[in-house]
Design a protein around this motif. Sequence first.
Motif, PDB file in Angstrom:
ATOM      1  N   ASN A 267       0.839  -1.192   0.000  1.00 53.17           N
ATOM      2  CA  ASN A 267       0.000   0.000   0.000  1.00 53.17           C
ATOM      3  C   ASN A 267       0.880   1.251   0.000  1.00 53.17           C
ATOM      4  O   ASN A 267       1.768   1.391   0.848  1.00 53.17           O
TER       5      ASN A 267
ATOM      6  N   ASP B  51       0.277   4.110   0.959  1.00 49.69           N
ATOM      7  CA  ASP B  51      -0.010   5.109   1.993  1.00 49.69           C
ATOM      8  C   ASP B  51       0.971   5.040   3.158  1.00 49.69           C
ATOM      9  O   ASP B  51       0.841   5.782   4.132  1.00 49.69           O
TER      10      ASP B  51
ATOM     11  N   SER C 259       1.344   2.560   5.237  1.00 53.76           N
ATOM     12  CA  SER C 259       0.884   1.760   6.373  1.00 53.76           C
ATOM     13  C   SER C 259       1.614   0.431   6.468  1.00 53.76           C
ATOM     14  O   SER C 259       1.550  -0.243   7.488  1.00 53.76           O
TER      15      SER C 259
ATOM     16  N   THR D 230     -10.250   3.871   2.263  1.00 51.31           N
ATOM     17  CA  THR D 230      -9.565   3.016   3.234  1.00 51.31           C
ATOM     18  C   THR D 230      -9.770   1.552   2.895  1.00 51.31           C
ATOM     19  O   THR D 230      -8.888   0.736   3.037  1.00 51.31           O
TER      20      THR D 230
ATOM     21  N   HIS E  69      -7.693  -0.840   0.421  1.00 54.52           N
ATOM     22  CA  HIS E  69      -6.468  -1.513   0.858  1.00 54.52           C
ATOM     23  C   HIS E  69      -6.880  -2.878   1.371  1.00 54.52           C
ATOM     24  O   HIS E  69      -7.062  -3.075   2.557  1.00 54.52           O
TER      25      HIS E  69
END
Length: 512
Positions: free
Chosen positions: A299, A301, A303, A495, A498
């Motif tokens: 991912n 982002d 994370s 969100t 993912h």
Amino acid sequence: RYPLCIYPRYCYFAAILVYEGEMERAQGQLEAEMQNLEEEKNRVIEEAFIRAESEMKAVHENLAGVRMNLLTLQPALRTLTCDYNCLKRQVQDFPFMLEKAMNEAKQDICQVIGEVSSANQELLRKYKREMNLRKKCHNELVRLKGNIRVFCRVRPVCRGEHDSAENMVSFDPDDDALLYLSNKGKLMTFELDKVFHPQATQEGVFQEVQSLVTSCIDGFNVCIFAYGQTGSGKTYTMEGVAKDPGINQRALRLLFSEVTEKAPDWDFKITVSMVEIYNETLRNLLGDNQGEKLDIKMNPDGSGQLYVPGLTEFTVQSPEDINRVFELGHMNRATACTNLNEHSSRSHALLIITVAGVNFSTGHRTQGKLNLVDLAGSERIAKSGAEGSRLREAQCINKSLSALGDVINALRSRHSHVPFRNSRLTYLLSDSLSGDSKTLMMVQVSPLVCNMSESVCSLKFAQRVRTIELGNATRRQWENSSTTSSPTHDSVEVTYTHTHTHPGESEGRTHK
């Protein structure tokens, strides 16, 4: 000389005289003989009298002895008569005495049994209380350590299976965490977190896992995966049948029920996606293009979590939506017939459920993910009779399961490097097996003697999995920058994209 006339008369008289003399002699002899006889008679009489007198004397003596004996025996006879009468009365009274004695004995025995039963009940109550306390402490320790929980389900013997399963699998009546296998005359003991008997129902199994399912509403990542050989009942446990669904459908229905109860204060969105790993290739079971190749990406982002770009997601809002999603996924998943299972799954199937929620009053957000995995069944190629494409499928299945075993061993030994990337399966499950997730493994066991070696291998693998500590699962939640405004669905969907695939493995079905 006498005259001739006188001679005859003379002769006559002479003869008479002779006769008279003879008669006298005979009379004398007779008298003598009679005298002798009289004397003999008197002698015999005297002897008989003496003998009779002697015998009478003996008789009198015997009679006197008998009289003495009678006088002596009379008290004994009276005693015996009395004893006889007493015994006779006792014999007559014996049934009543016996019944009375038996009733008294029964009362005493019942009283003792009652006392022992009460004591046993108290001991059993204390034992069960201690067992429950031990389990609670163990479960709390498992939660704190983040261990993978391991349940075992033994499937029943099906019709047409002539293999005897008697005495091969046994259970502990007092501890539902123990399972015994009799293998080659040796009793093997396996301790797990929970063991389900063949008579266990789908509802009973789900009751044990529903607390994990609902925790995804609170923002936790949860993974439940079924592991075992082909034909051990993994797909039945996870998917079930239309009239008796398994964990997958029951989990979604429970989530609907839970979010409905929270509806006044929360707004939840439940999205579902289905993916399978077939011959080390990812397939989108809910997509229109089955030939589209998918890949696992990190991912962007930051994370550190994995997701599958392009994976189709459906928002479900009712049980009807759930049924349509499952029908589409089942239609696209491939199965094939082998010697071990008429409808053998040829791929690992993963159902991904994301629950994103926002609190209207506080703006508090949560996002949890539930991964339900039906791993393809391990099988020995020689026994399964796989050929051609089925042989390649079996080889890919066994390779991915072997890679899963390598990952488990590395995690158990706390190696610095865990080979998640050795297969698509382990890579996709890396989030669930490396921490930040509540993970449960449902190991399926066949009770048949012909499957003994595979059952032992599955249980030994399950025990190794049970010792892995992933760490305490964390809750995915955050506060909105503005507590007065509720988050939009777009932000929740972002969100959600993912997609986390957790360490669940499904008995192989693959699509074509």
